[in-house]
Write a protein that holds these residues in place. Sequence first.
Motif, mmCIF file in Angstrom:
data_model
loop_
_atom_site.group_PDB
_atom_site.id
_atom_site.type_symbol
_atom_site.label_atom_id
_atom_site.label_comp_id
_atom_site.label_asym_id
_atom_site.label_seq_id
_atom_site.Cartn_x
_atom_site.Cartn_y
_atom_site.Cartn_z
ATOM 1 N N PHE A 55 0.826 -1.206 0.000
ATOM 2 C CA PHE A 55 0.000 0.000 0.000
ATOM 3 C C PHE A 55 0.863 1.260 0.000
ATOM 4 C CE2 PHE A 55 -2.456 3.356 2.066
ATOM 5 C CZ PHE A 55 -3.498 3.439 1.167
ATOM 6 N N VAL A 56 1.923 1.282 0.784
ATOM 7 C CA VAL A 56 2.817 2.448 0.818
ATOM 8 C C VAL A 56 3.445 2.671 -0.556
ATOM 9 C CG1 VAL A 56 4.978 3.351 1.771
ATOM 10 C CG2 VAL A 56 3.282 2.315 3.295
ATOM 11 N N PHE A 57 3.973 1.619 -1.170
ATOM 12 C CA PHE A 57 4.565 1.750 -2.504
ATOM 13 C C PHE A 57 3.508 2.166 -3.526
ATOM 14 C CE2 PHE A 57 7.884 -1.588 -1.128
ATOM 15 C CZ PHE A 57 8.719 -0.599 -0.628
ATOM 16 N N SER A 58 2.290 1.686 -3.351
ATOM 17 C CA SER A 58 1.201 2.056 -4.250
ATOM 18 C C SER A 58 0.849 3.538 -4.103
ATOM 19 C CB SER A 58 -0.027 1.186 -3.991
ATOM 20 O OG SER A 58 0.269 -0.161 -4.288
ATOM 21 N N LEU A 59 0.981 4.068 -2.887
ATOM 22 C CA LEU A 59 0.779 5.515 -2.702
ATOM 23 C C LEU A 59 1.834 6.306 -3.479
ATOM 24 C CD1 LEU A 59 -0.124 5.868 1.083
ATOM 25 C CD2 LEU A 59 -1.558 6.525 -0.866
ATOM 26 N N PHE A 60 3.079 5.833 -3.463
ATOM 27 C CA PHE A 60 4.132 6.492 -4.244
ATOM 28 C C PHE A 60 3.748 6.506 -5.722
ATOM 29 C CE2 PHE A 60 7.840 4.994 -1.276
ATOM 30 C CZ PHE A 60 7.358 5.804 -0.264
ATOM 31 N N LEU A 61 3.299 5.351 -6.216
ATOM 32 C CA LEU A 61 2.922 5.237 -7.619
ATOM 33 C C LEU A 61 1.720 6.128 -7.939
ATOM 34 C CD1 LEU A 61 3.407 3.906 -10.336
ATOM 35 C CD2 LEU A 61 2.044 1.966 -9.560
ATOM 36 N N ALA A 62 0.736 6.165 -7.049
ATOM 37 C CA ALA A 62 -0.438 7.010 -7.266
ATOM 38 C C ALA A 62 -0.043 8.482 -7.335
ATOM 39 C CB ALA A 62 -1.471 6.780 -6.158
ATOM 40 N N LEU A 63 0.876 8.895 -6.480
ATOM 41 C CA LEU A 63 1.335 10.285 -6.516
ATOM 42 C C LEU A 63 2.031 10.576 -7.842
ATOM 43 C CD1 LEU A 63 1.620 12.994 -5.084
ATOM 44 C CD2 LEU A 63 3.752 12.146 -4.093
ATOM 45 N N MET A 64 2.851 9.659 -8.304
ATOM 46 C CA MET A 64 3.524 9.857 -9.588
ATOM 47 C C MET A 64 2.519 9.894 -10.733
ATOM 48 S SD MET A 64 6.500 10.465 -10.484
ATOM 49 C CE MET A 64 6.512 11.299 -12.035
ATOM 50 N N MET A 65 1.493 9.053 -10.660
ATOM 51 C CA MET A 65 0.457 9.056 -11.700
ATOM 52 C C MET A 65 -0.248 10.402 -11.742
ATOM 53 S SD MET A 65 0.672 6.219 -13.270
ATOM 54 C CE MET A 65 -0.797 6.315 -14.260
ATOM 55 N N HIS A 66 -0.367 11.035 -10.597
ATOM 56 C CA HIS A 66 -0.979 12.357 -10.518
ATOM 57 C C HIS A 66 -0.241 13.330 -11.437
ATOM 58 C CE1 HIS A 66 -3.175 15.553 -8.407
ATOM 59 N NE2 HIS A 66 -3.880 14.574 -7.865
ATOM 60 N N PHE A 67 1.065 13.303 -11.387
ATOM 61 C CA PHE A 67 1.866 14.231 -12.190
ATOM 62 C C PHE A 67 1.950 13.804 -13.654
ATOM 63 C CE2 PHE A 67 3.368 14.823 -7.829
ATOM 64 C CZ PHE A 67 3.062 16.167 -7.687
ATOM 65 N N LEU A 68 1.827 12.511 -13.918
ATOM 66 C CA LEU A 68 1.854 12.038 -15.303
ATOM 67 C C LEU A 68 0.544 12.305 -16.033
ATOM 68 C CD1 LEU A 68 3.601 8.555 -14.880
ATOM 69 C CD2 LEU A 68 4.562 10.600 -15.964
ATOM 70 N N CYS A 69 -0.559 12.334 -15.303
ATOM 71 C CA CYS A 69 -1.880 12.421 -15.928
ATOM 72 C C CYS A 69 -2.486 13.821 -15.943
ATOM 73 C CB CYS A 69 -2.854 11.481 -15.210
ATOM 74 S SG CYS A 69 -2.416 9.756 -15.354
ATOM 75 N N ILE A 70 -2.085 14.663 -15.031
ATOM 76 C CA ILE A 70 -2.705 15.991 -14.920
ATOM 77 C C ILE A 70 -1.730 17.021 -15.476
ATOM 78 C CG2 ILE A 70 -3.702 17.695 -13.360
ATOM 79 C CD1 ILE A 70 -4.434 15.344 -11.505
ATOM 80 N N HIS A 71 -2.043 17.532 -16.638
ATOM 81 C CA HIS A 71 -1.137 18.429 -17.354
ATOM 82 C C HIS A 71 -0.954 19.783 -16.670
ATOM 83 C CE1 HIS A 71 -1.072 15.514 -20.489
ATOM 84 N NE2 HIS A 71 -2.353 15.635 -20.729
ATOM 85 N N GLN A 72 -1.897 20.190 -15.841
ATOM 86 C CA GLN A 72 -1.812 21.499 -15.211
ATOM 87 C C GLN A 72 -0.650 21.605 -14.226
ATOM 88 O OE1 GLN A 72 -4.494 19.766 -15.840
ATOM 89 N NE2 GLN A 72 -5.877 21.090 -16.957
ATOM 90 N N PHE A 73 -0.069 20.481 -13.843
ATOM 91 C CA PHE A 73 1.091 20.546 -12.955
ATOM 92 C C PHE A 73 2.333 21.043 -13.696
ATOM 93 C CE2 PHE A 73 -1.395 17.806 -10.139
ATOM 94 C CZ PHE A 73 -1.190 18.489 -8.953
ATOM 95 N N GLY A 74 2.338 20.937 -15.036
ATOM 96 C CA GLY A 74 3.455 21.451 -15.827
ATOM 97 C C GLY A 74 3.611 22.953 -15.679
ATOM 98 N N PRO A 75 2.570 23.728 -15.958
ATOM 99 C CA PRO A 75 2.678 25.181 -15.773
ATOM 100 C C PRO A 75 2.954 25.570 -14.317
ATOM 101 C CG PRO A 75 0.785 24.663 -17.130
ATOM 102 C CD PRO A 75 1.327 23.357 -16.628
ATOM 103 N N LEU A 76 2.401 24.809 -13.392
ATOM 104 C CA LEU A 76 2.655 25.098 -11.976
ATOM 105 C C LEU A 76 4.142 24.931 -11.672
ATOM 106 C CD1 LEU A 76 1.373 25.792 -9.225
ATOM 107 C CD2 LEU A 76 1.126 23.337 -8.849
#
Length: 161
Positions: A55-76
């Motif tokens: 579960f802990v490692f999956s949280l790491f992966l979920a956080l990374m998926m957040h940045f891979l999938c949501i383009h608005q983090f690029g301009p931020l």
Amino acid sequence: MEINFLALFVAALSTLVVGSVWYGPLFGKVWMKENGFSEEELKQGSMVKIFGLTFVFSLFLALMMHFLCIHQFGPLGMIGGPDFIETAKPSYAAFMTDYGDAYRTYQHGALHGFMSGLFLALPLVGINGLFERKSWKYIFVHSGYWTVVMTIMGAIVCGWV
């Protein structure tokens, strides 16, 4: 741009839910055979440690998926992060006004999750499997699992606004 921690939590849980089906009734016997596991061997070990760290490692992966999938983090990231929103140039505010919610759908996240599974998980599992002298069944069972999980995780973190 806020991180939806509830979405990250649910996305991380999805690895356990999918894993219980994937490595159970769907491909459990193949997975056990390819790893040389017996039923008795699988009962050994600390399940609290195994599932807890998963579960802990999956949280790491979920956080990374957040940045891979949501383009608005690029301009931020281009302005230096959330601490600099107030001092950003007017072009940042204009961009976010025009595109702040663009591509924030389950389908878009699933697409990026699938691409992450295909172009990240498959090569990683494949390279390890080749050097470990594992079979193609082993490689495809594991990389298939990660592709499905990353597709689901991407959908959750991107679409759950």
